[in-house]
Design an enzyme around this catalytic site. Structure first.
Site, PDB file in Angstrom:
ATOM      1  N   GLY A 183      14.327 -17.625 -10.548  1.00 45.67           N
ATOM      2  CA  GLY A 183      14.774 -18.350 -11.734  1.00 45.67           C
ATOM      3  C   GLY A 183      14.197 -19.744 -11.879  1.00 45.67           C
ATOM      4  N   MET A 195       9.370  -5.070  -1.195  1.00 40.14           N
ATOM      5  CA  MET A 195      10.732  -4.498  -1.270  1.00 40.14           C
ATOM      6  C   MET A 195      10.676  -3.022  -0.914  1.00 40.14           C
ATOM      7  SD  MET A 195      11.836  -6.091  -4.927  1.00 40.14           S
ATOM      8  CE  MET A 195      11.563  -7.816  -5.330  1.00 40.14           C
ATOM      9  N   SER A 244       4.656 -15.997  -7.865  1.00 36.74           N
ATOM     10  CA  SER A 244       5.008 -14.673  -7.322  1.00 36.74           C
ATOM     11  C   SER A 244       4.351 -13.605  -8.172  1.00 36.74           C
ATOM     12  CB  SER A 244       6.520 -14.481  -7.357  1.00 36.74           C
ATOM     13  OG  SER A 244       6.818 -13.099  -7.290  1.00 36.74           O
ATOM     14  N   ASP A 270       6.026 -10.359  -2.946  1.00 35.74           N
ATOM     15  CA  ASP A 270       7.369  -9.824  -2.713  1.00 35.74           C
ATOM     16  C   ASP A 270       7.303  -8.363  -2.309  1.00 35.74           C
ATOM     17  OD1 ASP A 270       9.186 -12.031  -3.384  1.00 35.74           O
ATOM     18  OD2 ASP A 270       8.252 -11.917  -5.364  1.00 35.74           O
ATOM     19  N   GLY A 329       7.770 -16.573 -10.704  1.00 38.90           N
ATOM     20  CA  GLY A 329       7.149 -15.327 -11.130  1.00 38.90           C
ATOM     21  C   GLY A 329       7.022 -15.262 -12.631  1.00 38.90           C
ATOM     22  N   SER A 330       8.136 -14.960 -13.308  1.00 38.76           N
ATOM     23  CA  SER A 330       8.054 -14.751 -14.758  1.00 38.76           C
ATOM     24  C   SER A 330       7.649 -16.013 -15.510  1.00 38.76           C
ATOM     25  CB  SER A 330       9.369 -14.192 -15.292  1.00 38.76           C
ATOM     26  OG  SER A 330      10.459 -14.845 -14.715  1.00 38.76           O
ATOM     27  N   PHE A 370      14.825  -8.542  -7.758  1.00 36.83           N
ATOM     28  CA  PHE A 370      14.278  -8.454  -9.102  1.00 36.83           C
ATOM     29  C   PHE A 370      13.736  -9.799  -9.568  1.00 36.83           C
ATOM     30  CE2 PHE A 370      17.586  -5.349  -8.552  1.00 36.83           C
ATOM     31  CZ  PHE A 370      16.967  -4.175  -8.974  1.00 36.83           C
ATOM     32  N   GLY A 371      12.713  -9.747 -10.384  1.00 36.38           N
ATOM     33  CA  GLY A 371      12.212 -10.955 -11.020  1.00 36.38           C
ATOM     34  C   GLY A 371      13.009 -11.232 -12.287  1.00 36.38           C
ATOM     35  N   HIS A 392       2.657 -15.921  -3.622  1.00 31.93           N
ATOM     36  CA  HIS A 392       3.862 -15.351  -3.021  1.00 31.93           C
ATOM     37  C   HIS A 392       3.886 -13.855  -3.330  1.00 31.93           C
ATOM     38  CE1 HIS A 392       8.189 -15.753  -1.831  1.00 31.93           C
ATOM     39  NE2 HIS A 392       8.387 -14.806  -2.738  1.00 31.93           N
TER      40      HIS A 392
HETATM   41  C1  DX5 Z   1      13.130 -11.877  -6.078  1.00 32.20           C
HETATM   42  C2  DX5 Z   1      11.786 -12.332  -5.566  1.00 32.20           C
HETATM   43  C3  DX5 Z   1      11.191 -13.452  -6.334  1.00 32.20           C
HETATM   44  C4  DX5 Z   1      10.896 -13.149  -7.768  1.00 32.20           C
HETATM   45  C5  DX5 Z   1      10.931 -14.427  -8.528  1.00 32.20           C
HETATM   46  O1  DX5 Z   1      13.622 -10.923  -5.208  1.00 32.20           O
HETATM   47  O2  DX5 Z   1      11.897 -12.751  -4.211  1.00 32.20           O
HETATM   48  O3  DX5 Z   1      10.036 -13.938  -5.681  1.00 32.20           O
HETATM   49  O4  DX5 Z   1       9.678 -12.529  -7.975  1.00 32.20           O
HETATM   50  O5  DX5 Z   1      10.787 -14.133  -9.866  1.00 32.20           O
HETATM   51  P1  DX5 Z   1      11.249 -15.121 -11.029  1.00 32.20           P
HETATM   52  O6  DX5 Z   1      10.481 -16.393 -10.829  1.00 32.20           O
HETATM   53  O7  DX5 Z   1      10.881 -14.370 -12.267  1.00 32.20           O
HETATM   54  O8  DX5 Z   1      12.720 -15.315 -10.844  1.00 32.20           O
HETATM   55 ZN    ZN Z   2      10.194 -13.807  -3.215  1.00 34.21          ZN
END
Ligand code: DX5
Ligand code: ZN
Length: 226
Positions: free
Chosen positions: A180, A40, A11, A38, A200-201, A146-147, A36
């Site tokens: 997560g 928002m 992501s 995101d 993501g992170s 949020f990530g 991916h």
């Molecule tokens: C949250 C997003 C995720 C997010 C995942 O709303 O849909 O795609 O970026 O990030 P991590 O992997 O850091 O939880």
């Molecule tokens: Zn997502």
């Protein structure tokens, strides 16, 4: 599930936007399967992120499939724009959509893959009637917006239920998880039946760099496979 069939979808929400092309290329070379994105709107979720121009730019720098996760209140108004920008898949939420069947079929009319997303508090049962019409289900493993949030372990039984439903109603439908996911949680979701993992992170914020983090996650995935 065999190891090769589990896919990794970084992501870019967690990427360094000043180096986006470079970081996506690194993830691609290290074995990422999809990207991916995101989206928002500050309304459906309490955060703002990015829009279709990012998809357009990414389309020029990667051959990977681009999946767009729409966390927005009026997805129908933007489907065409995201499709034209170069998305391969459009993922729309069950929550807040009174006409989900219509939205799903609009995506199909645009010639794109379609996925339905459910939040942590939404039961798997809501998928029963729409499953036959979609190519993908995305089970949120954190609350969207949020990530870098903690994985919700309470979603694991639901992932297993969705896997059973897919085998019964739509074998071949992808089961993706998002939120997560890292080297500790990846084996758990794979064992529960997920075959596409968003991260993501764990990929873009790891001190070891994007390529090493992608490879580390890939080997963690393999631990979750029988
Ligand atoms: C949250 C997003 C995720 C997010 C995942 O709303 O849909 O795609 O970026 O990030 P991590 O992997 O850091 O939880
Ligand atoms: Zn997502």
């Amino acid at each position: 599930m065999d190891k090769g069939s589990v896919k990794l979808a970084p992501s870019i929400l967690a990427a360094d936007f000043a180096r986006l092309g470079e970081q996506v290329a690194e993830a691609e070379q290290a074995g990422a399967d999809r990207i991916h994105v995101d989206v928002m709107d500050g309304h459906f979720v309490p955060n703002l992120s990015m829009g279709a121009p990012i998809i357009q730019s990414l389309r020029r720098v990667t051959r990977l499939s681009l999946e767009t996760h729409l966390m927005i209140s009026e997805p129908d108004s933007f489907l065409e724009e995201f499709a034209e920008a170069g998305s391969d898949s459009l993922l729309v939420h069950w929550e807040g959509n009174n006409n989900l069947h219509r939205t799903v079929h609009r995506v199909k009319t645009l010639g794109k893959r379609v996925g339905v997303v459910i939040n942590p508090a939404t039961p798997a049962a809501v998928l029963e009637e729409i499953l036959q019409d979609v190519e993908q289900v995305l089970v949120m493993t954190v609350n969207p917006g949020f990530g870098n949030q903690h994985f919700l372990h309470t979603t694991l039984p639901k992932i297993r239920r969705v896997r059973e439903m897919i085998e019964r109603i739509k074998p071949g439908c992808d089961l993706e998880v998002d939120g997560g996911i890292d080297a500790a949680t990846a084996p758990l979701v794979v064992a529960a039946g997920a075959n596409v993992l968003v991260a993501g992170s764990a990929i873009f914020c790891a001190g070891e760099g994007v390529a090493a983090a992608t490879r580390r996650l890939r080997s963690a995935i393999n631990q979750g496979v029988d």
